[in-house]
Design a protein around this motif. Structure first.
Motif, PDB file in Angstrom:
ATOM      1  N   PRO A  88       8.678  -7.225   1.437  1.00 34.44           N
ATOM      2  CA  PRO A  88       7.949  -7.253   2.707  1.00 34.44           C
ATOM      3  C   PRO A  88       6.458  -7.413   2.463  1.00 34.44           C
ATOM      4  O   PRO A  88       5.935  -7.003   1.423  1.00 34.44           O
ATOM      5  CB  PRO A  88       8.265  -5.893   3.324  1.00 34.44           C
ATOM      6  CG  PRO A  88       8.593  -5.023   2.173  1.00 34.44           C
ATOM      7  CD  PRO A  88       9.212  -5.903   1.131  1.00 34.44           C
ATOM      8  N   ASN A  89       5.761  -8.009   3.418  1.00 31.36           N
ATOM      9  CA  ASN A  89       4.326  -8.247   3.316  1.00 31.36           C
ATOM     10  C   ASN A  89       3.586  -6.995   3.788  1.00 31.36           C
ATOM     11  O   ASN A  89       3.280  -6.855   4.968  1.00 31.36           O
ATOM     12  CB  ASN A  89       3.966  -9.465   4.175  1.00 31.36           C
ATOM     13  CG  ASN A  89       2.558  -9.917   3.958  1.00 31.36           C
ATOM     14  OD1 ASN A  89       1.873  -9.442   3.061  1.00 31.36           O
ATOM     15  ND2 ASN A  89       2.116 -10.838   4.789  1.00 31.36           N
ATOM     16  N   LEU A  90       3.329  -6.066   2.867  1.00 29.59           N
ATOM     17  CA  LEU A  90       2.745  -4.763   3.213  1.00 29.59           C
ATOM     18  C   LEU A  90       1.230  -4.739   3.029  1.00 29.59           C
ATOM     19  O   LEU A  90       0.699  -5.357   2.104  1.00 29.59           O
ATOM     20  CB  LEU A  90       3.360  -3.663   2.348  1.00 29.59           C
ATOM     21  CG  LEU A  90       4.857  -3.436   2.520  1.00 29.59           C
ATOM     22  CD1 LEU A  90       5.342  -2.385   1.539  1.00 29.59           C
ATOM     23  CD2 LEU A  90       5.177  -3.033   3.931  1.00 29.59           C
ATOM     24  N   HIS A  91       0.554  -4.008   3.930  1.00 29.72           N
ATOM     25  CA  HIS A  91      -0.891  -3.837   3.872  1.00 29.72           C
ATOM     26  C   HIS A  91      -1.233  -2.383   4.151  1.00 29.72           C
ATOM     27  O   HIS A  91      -0.579  -1.734   4.968  1.00 29.72           O
ATOM     28  CB  HIS A  91      -1.593  -4.703   4.924  1.00 29.72           C
ATOM     29  CG  HIS A  91      -1.316  -6.147   4.773  1.00 29.72           C
ATOM     30  ND1 HIS A  91      -1.935  -6.931   3.835  1.00 29.72           N
ATOM     31  CD2 HIS A  91      -0.462  -6.964   5.428  1.00 29.72           C
ATOM     32  CE1 HIS A  91      -1.487  -8.162   3.931  1.00 29.72           C
ATOM     33  NE2 HIS A  91      -0.578  -8.213   4.888  1.00 29.72           N
ATOM     34  N   ASN A  92      -2.248  -1.865   3.462  1.00 34.47           N
ATOM     35  CA  ASN A  92      -2.759  -0.529   3.760  1.00 34.47           C
ATOM     36  C   ASN A  92      -3.728  -0.651   4.927  1.00 34.47           C
ATOM     37  O   ASN A  92      -4.733  -1.349   4.826  1.00 34.47           O
ATOM     38  CB  ASN A  92      -3.483   0.056   2.545  1.00 34.47           C
ATOM     39  CG  ASN A  92      -2.536   0.321   1.405  1.00 34.47           C
ATOM     40  OD1 ASN A  92      -1.433   0.801   1.600  1.00 34.47           O
ATOM     41  ND2 ASN A  92      -2.948  -0.030   0.206  1.00 34.47           N
ATOM     42  N   VAL A  93      -3.403  -0.009   6.047  1.00 36.76           N
ATOM     43  CA  VAL A  93      -4.234  -0.103   7.248  1.00 36.76           C
ATOM     44  C   VAL A  93      -4.532   1.297   7.784  1.00 36.76           C
ATOM     45  O   VAL A  93      -3.811   2.248   7.515  1.00 36.76           O
ATOM     46  CB  VAL A  93      -3.562  -0.942   8.356  1.00 36.76           C
ATOM     47  CG1 VAL A  93      -3.437  -2.379   7.958  1.00 36.76           C
ATOM     48  CG2 VAL A  93      -2.223  -0.360   8.733  1.00 36.76           C
ATOM     49  N   THR A  94      -5.615   1.384   8.539  1.00 38.99           N
ATOM     50  CA  THR A  94      -5.959   2.614   9.239  1.00 38.99           C
ATOM     51  C   THR A  94      -5.840   2.333  10.725  1.00 38.99           C
ATOM     52  O   THR A  94      -6.569   1.504  11.266  1.00 38.99           O
ATOM     53  CB  THR A  94      -7.398   3.048   8.898  1.00 38.99           C
ATOM     54  OG1 THR A  94      -7.498   3.202   7.483  1.00 38.99           O
ATOM     55  CG2 THR A  94      -7.736   4.357   9.569  1.00 38.99           C
ATOM     56  N   LEU A  95      -4.886   2.991  11.367  1.00 35.53           N
ATOM     57  CA  LEU A  95      -4.669   2.831  12.799  1.00 35.53           C
ATOM     58  C   LEU A  95      -5.233   4.038  13.526  1.00 35.53           C
ATOM     59  O   LEU A  95      -5.133   5.166  13.039  1.00 35.53           O
ATOM     60  CB  LEU A  95      -3.182   2.672  13.099  1.00 35.53           C
ATOM     61  CG  LEU A  95      -2.505   1.457  12.475  1.00 35.53           C
ATOM     62  CD1 LEU A  95      -1.006   1.516  12.664  1.00 35.53           C
ATOM     63  CD2 LEU A  95      -3.054   0.192  13.090  1.00 35.53           C
ATOM     64  N   ILE A  96      -5.798   3.810  14.706  1.00 36.35           N
ATOM     65  CA  ILE A  96      -6.412   4.892  15.475  1.00 36.35           C
ATOM     66  C   ILE A  96      -5.471   5.314  16.587  1.00 36.35           C
ATOM     67  O   ILE A  96      -4.985   4.486  17.362  1.00 36.35           O
ATOM     68  CB  ILE A  96      -7.763   4.434  16.052  1.00 36.35           C
ATOM     69  CG1 ILE A  96      -8.715   4.096  14.910  1.00 36.35           C
ATOM     70  CG2 ILE A  96      -8.358   5.502  16.953  1.00 36.35           C
ATOM     71  CD1 ILE A  96      -9.988   3.426  15.339  1.00 36.35           C
ATOM     72  N   SER A  97      -5.218   6.616  16.670  1.00 36.95           N
ATOM     73  CA  SER A  97      -4.413   7.179  17.746  1.00 36.95           C
ATOM     74  C   SER A  97      -5.359   7.750  18.795  1.00 36.95           C
ATOM     75  O   SER A  97      -6.127   8.680  18.517  1.00 36.95           O
ATOM     76  CB  SER A  97      -3.497   8.274  17.201  1.00 36.95           C
ATOM     77  OG  SER A  97      -2.863   8.941  18.255  1.00 36.95           O
ATOM     78  N   ASP A  98      -5.295   7.184  20.017  1.00 46.86           N
ATOM     79  CA  ASP A  98      -6.157   7.659  21.099  1.00 46.86           C
ATOM     80  C   ASP A  98      -5.740   9.042  21.570  1.00 46.86           C
ATOM     81  O   ASP A  98      -6.585   9.868  21.912  1.00 46.86           O
ATOM     82  CB  ASP A  98      -6.118   6.676  22.271  1.00 46.86           C
ATOM     83  CG  ASP A  98      -6.658   5.305  21.884  1.00 46.86           C
ATOM     84  OD1 ASP A  98      -7.568   5.271  21.030  1.00 46.86           O
ATOM     85  OD2 ASP A  98      -6.165   4.302  22.419  1.00 46.86           O
ATOM     86  N   VAL A 147       1.761  -0.701   6.255  1.00 39.99           N
ATOM     87  CA  VAL A 147       2.506  -1.364   7.319  1.00 39.99           C
ATOM     88  C   VAL A 147       2.730  -2.833   6.980  1.00 39.99           C
ATOM     89  O   VAL A 147       1.860  -3.483   6.397  1.00 39.99           O
ATOM     90  CB  VAL A 147       1.727  -1.256   8.654  1.00 39.99           C
ATOM     91  CG1 VAL A 147       2.499  -1.849   9.796  1.00 39.99           C
ATOM     92  CG2 VAL A 147       1.389   0.190   8.956  1.00 39.99           C
ATOM     93  N   SER A 148       3.884  -3.366   7.379  1.00 41.61           N
ATOM     94  CA  SER A 148       4.150  -4.786   7.208  1.00 41.61           C
ATOM     95  C   SER A 148       3.357  -5.577   8.239  1.00 41.61           C
ATOM     96  O   SER A 148       2.961  -5.053   9.284  1.00 41.61           O
ATOM     97  CB  SER A 148       5.643  -5.075   7.364  1.00 41.61           C
ATOM     98  OG  SER A 148       6.061  -4.792   8.679  1.00 41.61           O
ATOM     99  N   SER A 149       3.129  -6.839   7.956  1.00 40.19           N
ATOM    100  CA  SER A 149       2.378  -7.699   8.877  1.00 40.19           C
ATOM    101  C   SER A 149       3.093  -7.829  10.211  1.00 40.19           C
ATOM    102  O   SER A 149       2.464  -7.811  11.267  1.00 40.19           O
ATOM    103  CB  SER A 149       2.193  -9.087   8.273  1.00 40.19           C
ATOM    104  OG  SER A 149       1.367  -9.003   7.155  1.00 40.19           O
ATOM    105  N   ALA A 150       4.413  -7.952  10.184  1.00 45.98           N
ATOM    106  CA  ALA A 150       5.187  -8.050  11.421  1.00 45.98           C
ATOM    107  C   ALA A 150       5.071  -6.760  12.229  1.00 45.98           C
ATOM    108  O   ALA A 150       4.935  -6.796  13.456  1.00 45.98           O
ATOM    109  CB  ALA A 150       6.648  -8.342  11.108  1.00 45.98           C
ATOM    110  N   GLY A 151       5.094  -5.610  11.560  1.00 43.45           N
ATOM    111  CA  GLY A 151       4.940  -4.330  12.240  1.00 43.45           C
ATOM    112  C   GLY A 151       3.568  -4.176  12.860  1.00 43.45           C
ATOM    113  O   GLY A 151       3.424  -3.657  13.976  1.00 43.45           O
TER     114      GLY A 151
END
Length: 97
Positions: free
Chosen positions: A31-41, A51-55
């Motif tokens: 899978p095409n995985l990337h380390n990302v930081t997502l913000i929860s409001d 997370v994968s790119s598709a996700g």
């Protein structure tokens, strides 16, 4: 570190590499995985995930991490995502009271 998406639980798939002479050799589709930081409001903090790119596209399409987790069924999510979903639902329930 496993090769698995933290949100969708998408992982490694196996298949065949097929040559011109139609010889089949085992191979892995990663899978095409990337380390990302997502913000929860709702939680008011940032969350680091792999997370994968598709996700990631799906999360962005559905209006952010909180909206996507609330809409998704728990059976399709990874354990990390289920934990986050419960935390968000708990925070929403206490804010509604």
């Amino acid at each position: 570190m496993s090769r698995r998406c933290s949100l969708t639980a998408k992982g490694v798939q196996s298949g065949h590499k097929v040559s011109h002479s139609n010889v089949k050799t085992k191979r892995k589709f990663l899978p095409n995985l990337h380390n990302v930081t997502l913000i929860s409001d709702v939680l008011g903090r940032s969350i680091r995930l792999r997370v994968s790119s598709a996700g990631l596209r799906t999360v962005e399409h559905n209006g952010g991490l909180d909206a996507w987790l609330i809409k998704a069924s728990s059976s399709e999510l990874s354990t990390t995502a289920v934990r986050l979903k419960r935390e968000i639902e708990k925070k929403i329930a206490t804010a509604a009271q």
